[in-house]
Scaffold this motif. Structure first.
Motif, PDB file in Angstrom:
ATOM      1  N   ASN A 139       0.662  -1.206   0.257  1.00  0.00           N
ATOM      2  CA  ASN A 139      -0.070   0.039   0.011  1.00  0.00           C
ATOM      3  C   ASN A 139       0.825   1.262   0.132  1.00  0.00           C
ATOM      4  N   ASP A 140       2.142   1.065   0.366  1.00  0.00           N
ATOM      5  CA  ASP A 140       2.983   2.213   0.563  1.00  0.00           C
ATOM      6  C   ASP A 140       3.700   2.655  -0.884  1.00  0.00           C
ATOM      7  N   VAL A 141       3.354   1.787  -1.861  1.00  0.00           N
ATOM      8  CA  VAL A 141       4.162   2.241  -2.895  1.00  0.00           C
ATOM      9  C   VAL A 141       3.289   2.575  -4.247  1.00  0.00           C
ATOM     10  N   ASP A 142       3.802   3.200  -5.165  1.00  0.00           N
ATOM     11  CA  ASP A 142       2.986   3.615  -6.187  1.00  0.00           C
ATOM     12  C   ASP A 142       2.455   2.459  -7.189  1.00  0.00           C
ATOM     13  N   ILE A 143       3.316   1.595  -7.451  1.00  0.00           N
ATOM     14  CA  ILE A 143       3.372   0.240  -8.532  1.00  0.00           C
ATOM     15  C   ILE A 143       3.548  -0.789  -7.923  1.00  0.00           C
ATOM     16  N   VAL A 144       2.882  -1.982  -8.063  1.00  0.00           N
ATOM     17  CA  VAL A 144       3.016  -3.283  -7.496  1.00  0.00           C
ATOM     18  C   VAL A 144       3.404  -4.179  -8.633  1.00  0.00           C
ATOM     19  N   VAL A 145       4.454  -4.914  -9.045  1.00  0.00           N
ATOM     20  CA  VAL A 145       4.431  -5.654 -10.156  1.00  0.00           C
ATOM     21  C   VAL A 145       4.551  -7.202  -9.536  1.00  0.00           C
ATOM     22  N   VAL A 146       3.612  -7.957 -10.046  1.00  0.00           N
ATOM     23  CA  VAL A 146       3.427  -9.478  -9.729  1.00  0.00           C
ATOM     24  C   VAL A 146       3.538 -10.224 -10.890  1.00  0.00           C
ATOM     25  N   LYS A 147       4.011 -11.613 -10.744  1.00  0.00           N
ATOM     26  CA  LYS A 147       4.245 -12.487 -11.762  1.00  0.00           C
ATOM     27  C   LYS A 147       2.735 -13.591 -11.486  1.00  0.00           C
ATOM     28  N   SER A 148       1.868 -13.121 -12.284  1.00  0.00           N
ATOM     29  CA  SER A 148       0.383 -14.165 -12.177  1.00  0.00           C
ATOM     30  C   SER A 148      -0.455 -13.658 -13.051  1.00  0.00           C
ATOM     31  N   ALA A 149      -1.138 -14.828 -13.713  1.00  0.00           N
ATOM     32  CA  ALA A 149      -2.179 -14.154 -14.638  1.00  0.00           C
ATOM     33  C   ALA A 149      -3.350 -13.855 -14.179  1.00  0.00           C
ATOM     34  N   VAL A 150      -4.052 -14.717 -13.339  1.00  0.00           N
ATOM     35  CA  VAL A 150      -5.511 -14.235 -12.640  1.00  0.00           C
ATOM     36  C   VAL A 150      -5.595 -14.444 -11.089  1.00  0.00           C
ATOM     37  N   HIS A 151      -4.834 -15.524 -10.608  1.00  0.00           N
ATOM     38  CA  HIS A 151      -4.741 -15.927  -9.385  1.00  0.00           C
ATOM     39  C   HIS A 151      -4.642 -14.880  -8.185  1.00  0.00           C
ATOM     40  N   PHE A 152      -3.837 -13.792  -8.671  1.00  0.00           N
ATOM     41  CA  PHE A 152      -3.234 -12.931  -7.704  1.00  0.00           C
ATOM     42  C   PHE A 152      -4.636 -11.870  -7.250  1.00  0.00           C
ATOM     43  N   ARG A 153      -5.490 -12.035  -8.259  1.00  0.00           N
ATOM     44  CA  ARG A 153      -6.659 -11.104  -8.037  1.00  0.00           C
ATOM     45  C   ARG A 153      -7.512 -11.119  -6.611  1.00  0.00           C
ATOM     46  N   ALA A 154      -7.491 -12.522  -6.260  1.00  0.00           N
ATOM     47  CA  ALA A 154      -8.001 -12.741  -5.231  1.00  0.00           C
ATOM     48  C   ALA A 154      -7.372 -12.231  -3.900  1.00  0.00           C
ATOM     49  N   GLY A 155      -5.958 -12.257  -3.897  1.00  0.00           N
ATOM     50  CA  GLY A 155      -5.245 -11.659  -2.809  1.00  0.00           C
ATOM     51  C   GLY A 155      -4.992 -10.341  -2.780  1.00  0.00           C
ATOM     52  N   PHE A 156      -4.732  -9.769  -3.738  1.00  0.00           N
ATOM     53  CA  PHE A 156      -4.367  -8.408  -4.049  1.00  0.00           C
ATOM     54  C   PHE A 156      -5.598  -7.237  -4.446  1.00  0.00           C
ATOM     55  N   ALA A 157      -6.988  -7.891  -3.996  1.00  0.00           N
ATOM     56  CA  ALA A 157      -8.141  -6.835  -4.280  1.00  0.00           C
ATOM     57  C   ALA A 157      -8.082  -5.983  -3.217  1.00  0.00           C
ATOM     58  N   PRO A 158      -7.836  -6.164  -1.733  1.00  0.00           N
ATOM     59  CA  PRO A 158      -7.862  -5.124  -1.153  1.00  0.00           C
ATOM     60  C   PRO A 158      -6.573  -4.076  -0.954  1.00  0.00           C
ATOM     61  N   VAL A 159      -5.557  -4.569  -1.859  1.00  0.00           N
ATOM     62  CA  VAL A 159      -4.403  -3.493  -2.210  1.00  0.00           C
ATOM     63  C   VAL A 159      -4.856  -2.889  -3.286  1.00  0.00           C
ATOM     64  N   ALA A 160      -4.914  -3.190  -4.547  1.00  0.00           N
ATOM     65  CA  ALA A 160      -4.961  -2.535  -5.919  1.00  0.00           C
ATOM     66  C   ALA A 160      -6.073  -1.723  -5.923  1.00  0.00           C
ATOM     67  N   LYS A 161      -5.913  -0.318  -6.239  1.00  0.00           N
ATOM     68  CA  LYS A 161      -6.838   0.642  -6.522  1.00  0.00           C
ATOM     69  C   LYS A 161      -7.230   0.340  -8.111  1.00  0.00           C
ATOM     70  N   GLU A 162      -6.173  -0.145  -8.953  1.00  0.00           N
ATOM     71  CA  GLU A 162      -6.393  -0.450 -10.522  1.00  0.00           C
ATOM     72  C   GLU A 162      -5.403  -1.761 -10.700  1.00  0.00           C
ATOM     73  N   ILE A 163      -6.017  -2.576 -11.707  1.00  0.00           N
ATOM     74  CA  ILE A 163      -5.007  -3.545 -12.043  1.00  0.00           C
ATOM     75  C   ILE A 163      -4.966  -3.450 -13.511  1.00  0.00           C
ATOM     76  N   ILE A 164      -3.527  -3.527 -13.892  1.00  0.00           N
ATOM     77  CA  ILE A 164      -3.275  -3.625 -15.490  1.00  0.00           C
ATOM     78  C   ILE A 164      -2.461  -4.838 -15.791  1.00  0.00           C
ATOM     79  N   THR A 165      -3.001  -5.265 -16.961  1.00  0.00           N
ATOM     80  CA  THR A 165      -2.370  -6.620 -17.385  1.00  0.00           C
ATOM     81  C   THR A 165      -1.132  -6.441 -18.422  1.00  0.00           C
ATOM     82  N   ALA A 166       0.245  -6.509 -18.109  1.00  0.00           N
ATOM     83  CA  ALA A 166       1.230  -6.250 -19.171  1.00  0.00           C
ATOM     84  C   ALA A 166       1.461  -7.267 -19.786  1.00  0.00           C
ATOM     85  N   ASP A 167       1.606  -7.526 -21.232  1.00  0.00           N
ATOM     86  CA  ASP A 167       1.709  -8.426 -22.077  1.00  0.00           C
ATOM     87  C   ASP A 167       3.470  -8.472 -22.640  1.00  0.00           C
ATOM     88  N   GLY A 168       4.189  -8.812 -21.668  1.00  0.00           N
ATOM     89  CA  GLY A 168       5.689  -8.939 -22.090  1.00  0.00           C
ATOM     90  C   GLY A 168       5.920 -10.138 -22.606  1.00  0.00           C
TER      91      GLY A 168
END
Ligand SMILES: [Zn+2]
Length: 488
Positions: free
Chosen positions: A433-462
């Motif tokens: 919560n204290d940083v501007d951008i959080v980068v995670v390695k996950s396709a969809v599963h992270f959404r459950a755990g990070f819902a209380p943290v993320a103000k927005e979720i952006i999927t990057a296709d690298g």
């Protein structure tokens, strides 16, 4: 009554060059006999669900083997034979059992056959004889074959992605097998496989088209004879003939009802398939959007390097772009690079490190990046999952180091693990919560755990082995045409 219980689970990315041997199972999760109850009793796993029903009924249980490994390349013949051997041995030693409950994955590809679960079930069926009920729980990311359907009495798939329901499906399976054994249910199967493969990232069951498909499958007014309906999305990173979407319906003693329902659900998916089309966001655009977002933190998920689907966990494409766009408040979890962790340890906390980070596993995950930063922390990488997935279970990214690269906190690790839970950061002394951008390695599963943290979720296709751009893979053995790899 007496039930035989076992588990054997691996999601195989056939493009991965990392072989999955017995050690890989032992490193993730491996138990025999009573270990299984100690490891999995009371957990939200399918085996946890089996055991809860068996205990509630006051029945006996024979625990055989429960093994799972992190998604990676093909399973070695030795690992496959050893683990199925424990299952077959347990079945052979208990001819008087009333049935067999198995927690398998559905996307395992060993070195010697395309159909890992079909082969497992063939061996178990042979040991059990034709009449013993075998009910199986599978992951939603499964390839379903005629062999699997023929050898199992019934197969039940997860209904949720993120997978928050394995325990519930375990309960369903245990209740169903009891009815079969008692003679009050007779599951008859219908399998439909429309020629399509929706990519993982479009298959969230909490919103969108796949949620609608599931609502139709589970509608309250479906025929009362239906015992179980599953909509398997498939697992798009396997170059095998039966890869793809599958609908599997069981009706009580009536094949025509099962067939009609399976056809209806398959047609719904096929007719609406455009909704599964994925529009990629480049890494540069994802970072630019995250920087401009009014509310922080923004979570960027690196869809294409998801170790939960066989990604090598060492792409630094997003980190490179964060630095290029002069971001000074971010956390990157994680980059697999044991060499860098070791180098940090030698330098010590507080020291400066200049090194080449990431992209060392293969040539599918982009290029390494030269970084210079301060070593903030060296730690053992262990944590406890607190989010809705795997809550209470121990997690580990192996020995790890936090490197501060101009305000970007980079967690370098030495075990590949999908970033499912904010605890990956908190255990490293980073409050997401204290940083501007959080980068995670996950396709969809992270959404459950990070819902209380993320103000927005952006999927990057690298770059990566779990890219949503399926056209980059060297397909050879899949059936053709298969949408959207082959356009219609
Ligand atoms: Zn899955």
């Amino acid at each position: 009554m007496k039930w035989i219980v076992g588990g054997f689970s691996h999601e195989t990315n056939t493009f991965s060059t990392i072989p999955t041997d017995l050690e890989a199972f032992k490193a993730r999760s491996f138990g025999l006999g009573d270990d299984i109850r100690r490891n999995l009793g009371g957990t939200r796993t399918a085996i946890g669900g089996f055991l809860s029903v068996i205990d509630e009924r006051g029945d006996d249980v024979v625990l055989t083997v429960a093994a799972s490994a992190t998604p990676s390349g093909k399973v070695t013949v030795d690992a496959f034979d050893t683990i199925t051997g424990y299952l077959v041995e347990g079945v052979g030693a208990n001819p008087g059992a009333d049935g067999i409950l198995l927690s398998l994955h559905g996307a395992m590809v060993p070195d010697h056959t395309d159909d890992g679960e079909g082969e497992t079930l063939t061996r178990v069926r042979e040991a059990a004889g034709p009449d013993m009920p075998i009910v199986v729980v599978l992951d939603l990311h499964s390839h379903i074959t005629e062999t699997m359907v023929e050898k199992a009495t019934a197969i039940i798939g997860f209904q949720k992605y993120p997978h928050t329901d394995p325990v519930d499906r375990g309960v369903d399976a245990a209740r169903l097998i009891a009815r079969v054994a008692e003679g009050t249910a007779n599951p008859v199967a219908a399998l439909e496989k429309p020629p399509m493969i929706p990519v993982c990232g479009t298959c969230n069951t909490e919103f969108g088209f796949y949620k609608k498909l599931w609502a139709e499958a589970l509608r309250p007014d479906r025929p009362k004879e239906i015992l179980a309906s599953s909509l398997f999305s498939g697992f798009s990173y396997a170059d095998i003939p039966h890869m793809g979407y599958a609908v599997l319906v069981y009706a009580d003693g009536d094949e025509s009802i099962a067939r009609t329902e399976a056809k209806r659900l398959a047609d719904s998916a096929w007719d609406g398939r455009e909704a599964f089309r994925y529009e990629p966001t480049s890494v540069a655009d994802a970072v630019a959007r995250a920087r401009e977002a009014a509310e922080k933190p923004v979570v960027i998920n690196e869809m294409a390097d998801n170790p939960g689907g066989g990604g090598s966990n060492d792409s630094v494409a997003v980190l490179r772009e964060l630095i290029a766009q002069e971001v000074t408040s971010a956390a990157v979890g994680t980059v697999y690079d044991p060499e860098v962790v070791e180098a940090c340890e030698k330098i010590g906390v507080g020291g400066m490190i200049r090194t080449s980070l990431g992209a060392k596993s293969d040539d599918m995950h982009g290029d390494p990046i030269d970084i210079e930063g301060r070593v903030r922390l060296i730690y053992d990488g262990s944590f406890t999952y607190k989010g809705p997935m795997s809550q209470g279970a121990p997690g580990s990214i192996g020995k790890a180091a936090v490197i501060d690269v101009g305000g970007i906190q980079v967690i370098a690790c030495s075990h590949r693990a999908q970033t499912l839970d904010p605890e990956v950061f908190r255990s490293a002394g980073i409050e997401p919560n204290d940083v501007d951008i959080v980068v995670v390695k996950s396709a969809v599963h992270f959404r459950a755990g990070f819902a209380p943290v993320a103000k927005e979720i952006i999927t990057a296709d690298g770059p990566g082995l779990t890219s949503l751009d399926l056209s980059i893979f060297p397909w050879r053995d899949i059936r053709r045409p298969l949408w959207p790899i082959d356009e219609d």
